[in-house]
Scaffold this motif. Sequence first.
Motif, mmCIF file in Angstrom:
data_model
loop_
_atom_site.group_PDB
_atom_site.id
_atom_site.type_symbol
_atom_site.label_atom_id
_atom_site.label_comp_id
_atom_site.label_asym_id
_atom_site.label_seq_id
_atom_site.Cartn_x
_atom_site.Cartn_y
_atom_site.Cartn_z
ATOM 1 N N ILE A 72 40.646 14.000 -12.730
ATOM 2 C CA ILE A 72 41.125 12.671 -12.359
ATOM 3 C C ILE A 72 40.611 11.614 -13.335
ATOM 4 O O ILE A 72 41.303 10.621 -13.600
ATOM 5 N N VAL A 73 39.422 11.819 -13.894
ATOM 6 C CA VAL A 73 38.927 10.899 -14.917
ATOM 7 C C VAL A 73 39.751 11.058 -16.190
ATOM 8 O O VAL A 73 40.167 10.074 -16.816
ATOM 9 N N SER A 74 40.003 12.298 -16.580
ATOM 10 C CA SER A 74 40.768 12.562 -17.786
ATOM 11 C C SER A 74 42.163 11.954 -17.728
ATOM 12 O O SER A 74 42.639 11.374 -18.708
ATOM 13 N N ARG A 75 42.807 12.072 -16.571
ATOM 14 C CA ARG A 75 44.194 11.613 -16.452
ATOM 15 C C ARG A 75 44.340 10.192 -15.901
ATOM 16 O O ARG A 75 45.449 9.689 -15.796
ATOM 17 N N GLY A 76 43.224 9.580 -15.498
ATOM 18 C CA GLY A 76 43.327 8.260 -14.901
ATOM 19 C C GLY A 76 44.043 8.279 -13.565
ATOM 20 O O GLY A 76 44.699 7.302 -13.181
ATOM 21 N N ALA A 77 43.901 9.375 -12.836
ATOM 22 C CA ALA A 77 44.557 9.517 -11.533
ATOM 23 C C ALA A 77 43.728 8.834 -10.453
ATOM 24 O O ALA A 77 42.578 8.450 -10.668
ATOM 25 N N VAL A 136 48.987 10.931 -8.757
ATOM 26 C CA VAL A 136 48.996 10.870 -10.215
ATOM 27 C C VAL A 136 49.872 9.719 -10.694
ATOM 28 O O VAL A 136 49.529 8.987 -11.616
ATOM 29 N N GLY A 137 51.042 9.573 -10.075
ATOM 30 C CA GLY A 137 51.873 8.418 -10.334
ATOM 31 C C GLY A 137 52.676 8.446 -11.614
ATOM 32 O O GLY A 137 52.932 7.397 -12.211
ATOM 33 N N THR A 138 53.086 9.628 -12.061
ATOM 34 C CA THR A 138 53.951 9.709 -13.231
ATOM 35 C C THR A 138 55.271 10.366 -12.854
ATOM 36 O O THR A 138 55.372 11.062 -11.847
ATOM 37 N N ASN A 139 56.284 10.148 -13.682
ATOM 38 C CA ASN A 139 57.589 10.735 -13.429
ATOM 39 C C ASN A 139 57.491 12.262 -13.490
ATOM 40 O O ASN A 139 57.032 12.824 -14.474
ATOM 41 N N THR A 186 58.680 17.043 1.036
ATOM 42 C CA THR A 186 60.131 16.847 1.001
ATOM 43 C C THR A 186 60.628 16.266 -0.318
ATOM 44 O O THR A 186 61.765 16.498 -0.712
ATOM 45 N N GLY A 187 59.810 15.480 -1.006
ATOM 46 C CA GLY A 187 60.254 14.813 -2.227
ATOM 47 C C GLY A 187 60.035 15.636 -3.473
ATOM 48 O O GLY A 187 59.252 16.601 -3.491
ATOM 49 N N ALA A 188 60.721 15.233 -4.538
ATOM 50 C CA ALA A 188 60.571 15.891 -5.835
ATOM 51 C C ALA A 188 59.319 15.391 -6.539
ATOM 52 O O ALA A 188 58.810 14.304 -6.269
ATOM 53 N N GLY A 189 58.828 16.203 -7.454
ATOM 54 C CA GLY A 189 57.706 15.792 -8.282
ATOM 55 C C GLY A 189 56.350 15.955 -7.642
ATOM 56 O O GLY A 189 55.362 15.400 -8.126
ATOM 57 N N VAL A 190 56.263 16.722 -6.557
ATOM 58 C CA VAL A 190 54.986 17.026 -5.919
ATOM 59 C C VAL A 190 54.554 18.423 -6.368
ATOM 60 O O VAL A 190 55.357 19.355 -6.356
ATOM 61 N N TRP A 191 53.299 18.544 -6.756
ATOM 62 C CA TRP A 191 52.784 19.810 -7.259
ATOM 63 C C TRP A 191 51.767 20.412 -6.296
ATOM 64 O O TRP A 191 51.075 19.686 -5.589
ATOM 65 N N LEU A 192 51.702 21.739 -6.326
ATOM 66 C CA LEU A 192 50.638 22.479 -5.643
ATOM 67 C C LEU A 192 49.813 23.212 -6.694
ATOM 68 O O LEU A 192 50.360 23.789 -7.638
ATOM 69 N N LYS A 193 48.507 23.199 -6.521
ATOM 70 C CA LYS A 193 47.603 23.978 -7.351
ATOM 71 C C LYS A 193 46.803 24.882 -6.421
ATOM 72 O O LYS A 193 46.004 24.402 -5.605
#
Length: 217
Positions: free
Chosen positions: A13-18, A32-35, A63-70
């Motif tokens: 989160i520090v690396s990506r500014g999340a 994260v807030g990116t497209n 339900t929405g697009a652009g959500v990731w699972l790790k």
Amino acid sequence: MDSTVQAWVDGWIVSRGAAPPVTEPWGCTIDVGTNGHVTRHVFGATGDDLDETAVRKVAGAVTGAGVWLKAFRDPSVVAGWLDGNWWIDPEPGCLMTVPLKPAPANAPDVPDGYRLRSWSRGGVTRVLIAAPDGSLAARGQIAPTGATAVADQIETAPEHRRKGLGSLVMRTLQIAAVRQGARTGVLAGTPAGRGLYEALGWEVVALLTSAKHCPRT
């Protein structure tokens, strides 16, 4: 949450500014807030300790697009827990660690014609290697957060591979992290990068499934 997973989240989160992670019973949620990468859900358990019921419940609520699972288990297992609205990387990534060593007396050599520059801002050290023509040859960044440091966004341009540039980036980043007090490196690597990291002494502690929600229209 597994300590290595927590260290990776803290540095990532520090690396990506999340946004700071929101703690959940099963792990955490990070905005994260990116497209194409709005939010990610990171499960805190690894391997056989990863709870199938939790993964199904979290994934089923998206339900929405652009959500990731790790999820830190082999994709061949996790894929069976997700429906057809998820794109799943079929090759497993890997959570890796390495003990960080003090900097050597001599700086790593830069190949003739290439230019290396590193700088730090906001707690993140970045390394750029420019090709002789000025284009991007390789890059990477590292975010120390106390005793651990997370290496991130390591990249070598295809036409500049097999010249030792990836190793040069990693060594430079690790030296910078040690100087900031880190003792252990952590990263979540791709299958393509795993060979490089293992050659530099990194060890796999868990496999990683990356899945992106792409709802059918």
